[in-house]
Motif scaffolding. Structure first.
Motif, mmCIF file in Angstrom:
data_model
loop_
_atom_site.group_PDB
_atom_site.id
_atom_site.type_symbol
_atom_site.label_atom_id
_atom_site.label_comp_id
_atom_site.label_asym_id
_atom_site.label_seq_id
_atom_site.Cartn_x
_atom_site.Cartn_y
_atom_site.Cartn_z
ATOM 1 N N VAL A 28 0.577 -0.885 -0.505
ATOM 2 C CA VAL A 28 -0.025 0.182 0.242
ATOM 3 C C VAL A 28 0.904 1.341 -0.003
ATOM 4 O O VAL A 28 2.205 1.176 1.116
ATOM 5 N N PHE A 29 0.388 1.858 -0.497
ATOM 6 C CA PHE A 29 1.292 3.232 -0.708
ATOM 7 C C PHE A 29 0.752 4.437 -0.425
ATOM 8 O O PHE A 29 -0.482 4.392 -0.078
ATOM 9 N N TYR A 30 1.388 4.988 0.718
ATOM 10 C CA TYR A 30 -0.182 5.992 1.190
ATOM 11 C C TYR A 30 1.292 7.402 1.301
ATOM 12 O O TYR A 30 2.383 7.489 2.016
ATOM 13 N N LEU A 31 -0.185 8.528 1.840
ATOM 14 C CA LEU A 31 0.623 9.603 1.611
ATOM 15 C C LEU A 31 1.082 9.766 3.474
ATOM 16 O O LEU A 31 -0.111 9.585 4.035
ATOM 17 N N GLN B 177 4.735 18.686 -0.228
ATOM 18 C CA GLN B 177 3.506 19.114 0.615
ATOM 19 C C GLN B 177 2.534 18.646 -0.002
ATOM 20 O O GLN B 177 1.197 18.873 0.357
ATOM 21 N N TYR B 178 2.694 16.797 -0.535
ATOM 22 C CA TYR B 178 1.715 16.930 -1.301
ATOM 23 C C TYR B 178 0.190 16.453 -0.014
ATOM 24 O O TYR B 178 0.439 16.194 0.355
ATOM 25 N N VAL B 179 -1.172 16.777 -0.944
ATOM 26 C CA VAL B 179 -2.475 16.758 -0.261
ATOM 27 C C VAL B 179 -2.811 15.501 -0.911
ATOM 28 O O VAL B 179 -4.214 15.106 -0.140
ATOM 29 N N HIS B 180 -2.645 15.095 -1.655
ATOM 30 C CA HIS B 180 -3.159 14.129 -2.772
ATOM 31 C C HIS B 180 -2.677 13.767 -3.540
ATOM 32 O O HIS B 180 -1.286 14.169 -4.019
ATOM 33 N N ALA C 121 1.754 11.128 -9.383
ATOM 34 C CA ALA C 121 1.618 13.019 -9.638
ATOM 35 C C ALA C 121 1.008 13.067 -8.131
ATOM 36 O O ALA C 121 0.071 12.401 -7.954
ATOM 37 N N GLY C 122 1.252 14.558 -7.856
ATOM 38 C CA GLY C 122 0.428 14.588 -6.549
ATOM 39 C C GLY C 122 0.365 15.686 -6.426
ATOM 40 O O GLY C 122 0.275 16.981 -7.463
ATOM 41 N N ALA C 123 -0.473 16.509 -5.380
ATOM 42 C CA ALA C 123 -1.028 17.947 -6.462
ATOM 43 C C ALA C 123 -0.991 18.162 -4.619
ATOM 44 O O ALA C 123 -0.947 17.967 -3.701
ATOM 45 N N ALA D 120 -6.907 15.858 -6.088
ATOM 46 C CA ALA D 120 -6.843 14.397 -6.307
ATOM 47 C C ALA D 120 -6.489 13.520 -8.142
ATOM 48 O O ALA D 120 -6.815 13.352 -9.020
ATOM 49 N N PRO D 121 -5.343 13.758 -8.425
ATOM 50 C CA PRO D 121 -5.001 13.415 -9.815
ATOM 51 C C PRO D 121 -4.563 12.066 -9.752
ATOM 52 O O PRO D 121 -4.333 11.173 -8.949
ATOM 53 N N ILE D 122 -4.623 11.638 -10.334
ATOM 54 C CA ILE D 122 -4.929 10.665 -11.241
ATOM 55 C C ILE D 122 -4.241 9.946 -12.343
ATOM 56 O O ILE D 122 -4.015 10.492 -13.322
#
Length: 362
Positions: free
Chosen positions: A243-246, A276-279, A290-292, A326-328
């Protein structure tokens, strides 16, 4: 294990529910796409939907884009009430595929075979056919419960429904085919973000502010012992092993970072610090993220290359709530999609990344 959780295991199979007629007019919608150079990076961005109405991607953990990147499923209230649409990513024309009374936008899921889709309308879950737009109900929530989330297994055998009544939350496995397990777990803490484990009969979900893992039948329900700090969005690797997680470090001074957790060994390891990704989202082989960014000074969508731990700013998202960006990735890793209300109401955006990311199989 903090908190208390009661569990009820349900052994019922697929309800005997009939097929309904075509749910919508199948009305075609002309392209609303607008291309523009990003003010900060000058990379071309395509705004796919008109910000005069609200359009959203499905839940970040649900498949939204076809394998080859030919089409996208999304929701929009352009006709008044939210409905699901299929967008051709070559012409950017859309076609309405539902006529729901109370569609839950995050519940829209493209089936793995790309011939069907699933969605929640009020207290009922439906499966639809993308060719003839016929659909059938496959699950009804118990009286007094509201559906709050939906996901589908990668083998198309099960759907997973988050439902809520007062202070009781449930995560239920609904068997679509075969004789596999079907059960549920319950909690007094909010449940969200159901994420079926690829290639295995398990499902990751968020309970309160923590990540939990359970079997399809509700057995072995337990909290994942990830690193200290806040837990942001999480995603399975494509093979279902990790699992990848922030991770949001305590104190707010250290950088938000991506970590990887192995549920079978309880090993937790850092992947990379972030701007400082939040998503975030991953590509098909988890080599690029890809991060937001949540930074007010640099509200970017960024690519993070795992091997060298370097970032590239793609464009500004300037969402009023960066967690909603929420980038995908498309399954072939050649486009990144995100959403933002920077030009008005929430709209869907796309950036091509084939110059920076190799094409992948999914």
């Amino acid at each position: 294990m903090p908190g208390t959780c009661t569990r009820r295991v349900f052994l019922s199979g697929l309800p005997a529910l009939g097929i309904l007629g075509a749910p919508g007019s199948g009305q075609a919608v002309p392209s609303e796409a607008k291309r523009y150079p990003d003010p900060a990076t000058e990379f071309e961005v395509v705004r796919l939907t008109d910000p005069a109405h609200t359009s959203r991607l499905p839940g970040y953990y649900n498949r939204a884009v076809s394998h080859r990147g030919n089409f996208l499923l999304y929701t929009s209230d352009r006709g008044g009430a939210p409905q699901a649409y299929r967008m051709d990513l070559k012409t950017f024309e859309s076609r309405q595929i539902t006529e729901a009374g109370a569609l839950l936008p995050s519940s829209l899921v493209l089936a793995t075979d790309e011939k069907a889709f699933h969605f929640a309308d009020g207290s009922t879950v439906f499966t639809g056919n993308l060719s003839n737009l016929r659909h059938k109900p496959v699950y009804d929530a118990p009286a007094g419960f509201e559906i709050r989330g939906l996901a589908a297994s990668d083998d198309t055998t099960h759907l997973f429904v988050v439902e809520n009544s007062s202070n009781i939350w449930g995560l239920r496995a609904v068997r679509l085919v075969g004789n596999g397990p079907a059960g549920a777990v319950e909690s007094t803490e909010p449940i969200s973000d159901p994420m079926p484990r690829p290639k295995r009969a398990g499902i990751l979900y968020r309970r309160g502010g923590e990540l939990w893992l359970t079997n399809y039948d509700g057995a072995q329900n337990h909290r994942l012992r990830v690193a200290a700090g806040g837990v942001g969005p999480a995603l399975w690797s494509s093979d279902g092993r990790t699992v990848f997680y922030l991770n949001f470090p305590e104190g707010g001074k250290a950088l938000n970072n991506i970590r990887e957790f192995d549920p079978d060994t309880n090993e937790d390891r850092p992947v990379a610090n972030t701007s400082q990704y939040v998503h975030f989202g991953r590509n098909a082989d988890s080599t690029v993220f890809a991060g937001a960014s949540g930074s007010k000074a640099a509200p970017y969508i960024l690519l993070l290359v795992r091997s060298v731990k370097r970032e590239l700013a793609l464009c500004e998202h300037r969402a009023s709530d960066p967690t909603q960006a929420a980038p995908i990735f498309a399954p072939n890793s050649q486009r990144v999609f995100f959403q933002s209300d920077r030009h008005g109401k929430m709209a869907i955006y796309s950036v091509r990344v084939e110059r920076f990311v190799d094409e992948t199989e999914s």
